[in-house]
Structures are given as C-alpha cells and as structure tokens.
Write a protein that holds these residues in place. Sequence first.
Motif, PDB file in Angstrom:
ATOM      1  N   GLN A 133     -17.681  15.025   6.891  1.00 39.43           N
ATOM      2  CA  GLN A 133     -17.809  15.207   5.446  1.00 39.43           C
ATOM      3  C   GLN A 133     -16.495  15.738   4.853  1.00 39.43           C
ATOM      4  O   GLN A 133     -16.081  15.298   3.785  1.00 39.43           O
ATOM      5  N   ALA A 134     -15.845  16.653   5.551  1.00 35.37           N
ATOM      6  CA  ALA A 134     -14.568  17.191   5.068  1.00 35.37           C
ATOM      7  C   ALA A 134     -13.499  16.098   5.018  1.00 35.37           C
ATOM      8  O   ALA A 134     -12.727  16.023   4.060  1.00 35.37           O
ATOM      9  N   LEU A 135     -13.463  15.245   6.032  1.00 38.70           N
ATOM     10  CA  LEU A 135     -12.504  14.137   6.037  1.00 38.70           C
ATOM     11  C   LEU A 135     -12.777  13.170   4.884  1.00 38.70           C
ATOM     12  O   LEU A 135     -11.849  12.700   4.226  1.00 38.70           O
ATOM     13  N   LEU A 136     -14.041  12.876   4.641  1.00 36.77           N
ATOM     14  CA  LEU A 136     -14.394  11.968   3.552  1.00 36.77           C
ATOM     15  C   LEU A 136     -14.027  12.558   2.198  1.00 36.77           C
ATOM     16  O   LEU A 136     -13.528  11.845   1.316  1.00 36.77           O
ATOM     17  N   ARG A 137     -14.250  13.864   2.025  1.00 39.55           N
ATOM     18  CA  ARG A 137     -13.850  14.510   0.767  1.00 39.55           C
ATOM     19  C   ARG A 137     -12.345  14.407   0.570  1.00 39.55           C
ATOM     20  O   ARG A 137     -11.861  14.101  -0.521  1.00 39.55           O
ATOM     21  N   LYS A 138     -11.598  14.654   1.641  1.00 42.95           N
ATOM     22  CA  LYS A 138     -10.142  14.596   1.547  1.00 42.95           C
ATOM     23  C   LYS A 138      -9.673  13.169   1.233  1.00 42.95           C
ATOM     24  O   LYS A 138      -8.782  12.969   0.401  1.00 42.95           O
ATOM     25  N   ALA A 139     -10.277  12.179   1.865  1.00 43.18           N
ATOM     26  CA  ALA A 139      -9.926  10.783   1.589  1.00 43.18           C
ATOM     27  C   ALA A 139     -10.228  10.443   0.133  1.00 43.18           C
ATOM     28  O   ALA A 139      -9.424   9.793  -0.544  1.00 43.18           O
ATOM     29  N   MET A 180       0.853  -1.172   0.000  1.00 42.46           N
ATOM     30  CA  MET A 180       0.000   0.000   0.000  1.00 42.46           C
ATOM     31  C   MET A 180       0.902   1.239   0.000  1.00 42.46           C
ATOM     32  O   MET A 180       1.824   1.340   0.803  1.00 42.46           O
ATOM     33  N   ASN A 181       0.616   2.152  -0.936  1.00 40.41           N
ATOM     34  CA  ASN A 181       1.452   3.345  -1.033  1.00 40.41           C
ATOM     35  C   ASN A 181       1.005   4.416  -0.036  1.00 40.41           C
ATOM     36  O   ASN A 181      -0.004   4.261   0.670  1.00 40.41           O
ATOM     37  N   GLU A 182       1.750   5.492   0.014  1.00 37.36           N
ATOM     38  CA  GLU A 182       1.531   6.549   1.006  1.00 37.36           C
ATOM     39  C   GLU A 182       0.170   7.228   0.855  1.00 37.36           C
ATOM     40  O   GLU A 182      -0.505   7.498   1.849  1.00 37.36           O
ATOM     41  N   GLU A 183      -0.254   7.497  -0.372  1.00 40.94           N
ATOM     42  CA  GLU A 183      -1.553   8.163  -0.572  1.00 40.94           C
ATOM     43  C   GLU A 183      -2.708   7.282  -0.105  1.00 40.94           C
ATOM     44  O   GLU A 183      -3.648   7.770   0.515  1.00 40.94           O
ATOM     45  N   LYS A 184      -2.633   6.000  -0.393  1.00 40.47           N
ATOM     46  CA  LYS A 184      -3.682   5.089   0.075  1.00 40.47           C
ATOM     47  C   LYS A 184      -3.655   4.973   1.595  1.00 40.47           C
ATOM     48  O   LYS A 184      -4.696   4.888   2.236  1.00 40.47           O
ATOM     49  N   ARG A 185      -2.467   4.994   2.164  1.00 39.42           N
ATOM     50  CA  ARG A 185      -2.347   4.929   3.623  1.00 39.42           C
ATOM     51  C   ARG A 185      -2.977   6.176   4.257  1.00 39.42           C
ATOM     52  O   ARG A 185      -3.685   6.081   5.261  1.00 39.42           O
ATOM     53  N   LYS A 186      -2.748   7.340   3.650  1.00 37.54           N
ATOM     54  CA  LYS A 186      -3.352   8.575   4.148  1.00 37.54           C
ATOM     55  C   LYS A 186      -4.874   8.497   4.065  1.00 37.54           C
ATOM     56  O   LYS A 186      -5.580   8.873   5.005  1.00 37.54           O
ATOM     57  N   ALA A 187      -5.380   8.010   2.931  1.00 36.25           N
ATOM     58  CA  ALA A 187      -6.830   7.873   2.761  1.00 36.25           C
ATOM     59  C   ALA A 187      -7.401   6.910   3.797  1.00 36.25           C
ATOM     60  O   ALA A 187      -8.451   7.184   4.395  1.00 36.25           O
ATOM     61  N   LEU A 188      -6.718   5.803   4.027  1.00 33.44           N
ATOM     62  CA  LEU A 188      -7.173   4.837   5.015  1.00 33.44           C
ATOM     63  C   LEU A 188      -7.236   5.460   6.402  1.00 33.44           C
ATOM     64  O   LEU A 188      -8.213   5.277   7.135  1.00 33.44           O
ATOM     65  N   ASN A 189      -6.214   6.212   6.769  1.00 40.45           N
ATOM     66  CA  ASN A 189      -6.212   6.872   8.076  1.00 40.45           C
ATOM     67  C   ASN A 189      -7.347   7.889   8.194  1.00 40.45           C
ATOM     68  O   ASN A 189      -7.988   7.999   9.247  1.00 40.45           O
ATOM     69  N   LEU A 190      -7.606   8.631   7.119  1.00 39.59           N
ATOM     70  CA  LEU A 190      -8.722   9.580   7.130  1.00 39.59           C
ATOM     71  C   LEU A 190     -10.054   8.848   7.301  1.00 39.59           C
ATOM     72  O   LEU A 190     -10.934   9.305   8.042  1.00 39.59           O
ATOM     73  N   LEU A 191     -10.208   7.717   6.632  1.00 41.58           N
ATOM     74  CA  LEU A 191     -11.442   6.946   6.753  1.00 41.58           C
ATOM     75  C   LEU A 191     -11.608   6.364   8.155  1.00 41.58           C
ATOM     76  O   LEU A 191     -12.715   6.348   8.704  1.00 41.58           O
ATOM     77  N   LYS A 192     -10.527   5.912   8.741  1.00 40.96           N
ATOM     78  CA  LYS A 192     -10.595   5.392  10.112  1.00 40.96           C
ATOM     79  C   LYS A 192     -10.954   6.510  11.089  1.00 40.96           C
ATOM     80  O   LYS A 192     -11.735   6.294  12.025  1.00 40.96           O
ATOM     81  N   THR A 193     -10.388   7.693  10.872  1.00 42.42           N
ATOM     82  CA  THR A 193     -10.729   8.840  11.707  1.00 42.42           C
ATOM     83  C   THR A 193     -12.203   9.187  11.537  1.00 42.42           C
ATOM     84  O   THR A 193     -12.910   9.455  12.515  1.00 42.42           O
ATOM     85  N   SER A 194     -12.680   9.158  10.294  1.00 36.20           N
ATOM     86  CA  SER A 194     -14.092   9.433  10.012  1.00 36.20           C
ATOM     87  C   SER A 194     -14.991   8.438  10.731  1.00 36.20           C
ATOM     88  O   SER A 194     -16.017   8.808  11.306  1.00 36.20           O
ATOM     89  N   LYS A 195     -14.594   7.181  10.692  1.00 32.07           N
ATOM     90  CA  LYS A 195     -15.377   6.135  11.358  1.00 32.07           C
ATOM     91  C   LYS A 195     -15.504   6.438  12.855  1.00 32.07           C
ATOM     92  O   LYS A 195     -16.596   6.349  13.420  1.00 32.07           O
ATOM     93  N   GLY A 196     -14.408   6.813  13.462  1.00 32.95           N
ATOM     94  CA  GLY A 196     -14.439   7.156  14.885  1.00 32.95           C
ATOM     95  C   GLY A 196     -15.321   8.360  15.159  1.00 32.95           C
ATOM     96  O   GLY A 196     -16.078   8.390  16.135  1.00 32.95           O
ATOM     97  N   GLN A 197     -15.242   9.353  14.279  1.00 33.61           N
ATOM     98  CA  GLN A 197     -16.075  10.535  14.461  1.00 33.61           C
ATOM     99  C   GLN A 197     -17.553  10.206  14.268  1.00 33.61           C
ATOM    100  O   GLN A 197     -18.401  10.738  14.983  1.00 33.61           O
ATOM    101  N   ILE A 198     -17.868   9.350  13.322  1.00 27.20           N
ATOM    102  CA  ILE A 198     -19.266   8.958  13.117  1.00 27.20           C
ATOM    103  C   ILE A 198     -19.794   8.234  14.353  1.00 27.20           C
ATOM    104  O   ILE A 198     -20.924   8.486  14.797  1.00 27.20           O
ATOM    105  N   GLU A 199     -18.973   7.375  14.919  1.00 30.52           N
ATOM    106  CA  GLU A 199     -19.387   6.698  16.150  1.00 30.52           C
ATOM    107  C   GLU A 199     -19.643   7.722  17.256  1.00 30.52           C
ATOM    108  O   GLU A 199     -20.596   7.595  18.033  1.00 30.52           O
ATOM    109  N   GLY A 200     -18.815   8.761  17.304  1.00 32.92           N
ATOM    110  CA  GLY A 200     -19.011   9.829  18.282  1.00 32.92           C
ATOM    111  C   GLY A 200     -20.289  10.611  18.015  1.00 32.92           C
ATOM    112  O   GLY A 200     -21.010  10.992  18.959  1.00 32.92           O
ATOM    113  N   ILE A 201     -20.584  10.849  16.760  1.00 31.47           N
ATOM    114  CA  ILE A 201     -21.820  11.561  16.397  1.00 31.47           C
ATOM    115  C   ILE A 201     -23.043  10.742  16.797  1.00 31.47           C
ATOM    116  O   ILE A 201     -24.021  11.289  17.330  1.00 31.47           O
ATOM    117  N   ILE A 202     -22.991   9.451  16.554  1.00 31.07           N
ATOM    118  CA  ILE A 202     -24.106   8.576  16.955  1.00 31.07           C
ATOM    119  C   ILE A 202     -24.331   8.684  18.458  1.00 31.07           C
ATOM    120  O   ILE A 202     -25.465   8.824  18.930  1.00 31.07           O
TER     121      ILE A 202
END
Length: 87
Positions: free
Chosen positions: A43-49, A1-23
């Motif tokens: 939404q901003a994190l998802l756009r960036k990912a 997995m390259n660096e850009e995909k790793r960054k996207a994955l981290n953003l998605l994991k962060t988004s997941k945590g934030q969604i759980e917090g929103i719930i």
Amino acid sequence: MNEEKRKALNLLKTSKGQIEGIIKMIEDDRYCVDVSKQILAVQALLRKANLNILDQHIRNCVKDAVLQGEGDRKIDEIINIIDKYVK
C-alpha cells in the motif's frame, strides 16, 4: 517517458512482485501478521507511485492547461483525487 513516470513504473513493478509474494504467503498459510505487514508495504508503494504520477500531472498537464486558460477542469480533477486521499 520522463523520470517521474519511470519511478512510478518501477514502484508499480515492485508492488506487483510483492503482491505475488503475498499471494504465495497466503497459499503457504503463513502467519497473518506477516502477511498484513507485507500488504501495508505494498500500500505504501502504491501511494508513492500515485503521488509520482500526480506530481507529473500537476507539473505538466495542469500547468499547461492553466497557462492556456483552461485549468478549471484539471484543477477539479486534482481536487477530486485529493478528496479520495483524505477519505
């Protein structure tokens, strides 16, 4: 997995945590404006990912397809994605 995909994955994991917090915020009947602000942040994190994934796709898949003389389909895919972004 390259660096850009790793960054996207981290953003998605962060988004997941934030969604759980929103719930949890909604379950706890937190102030609506605070919930809305958190939704906007996700939404901003998802756009960036998504941009990271598209950047990777253009730099690799599309570039390779163009070099092999088969770029039209890949370019059409990107145009369709851009069309969804601007709507």
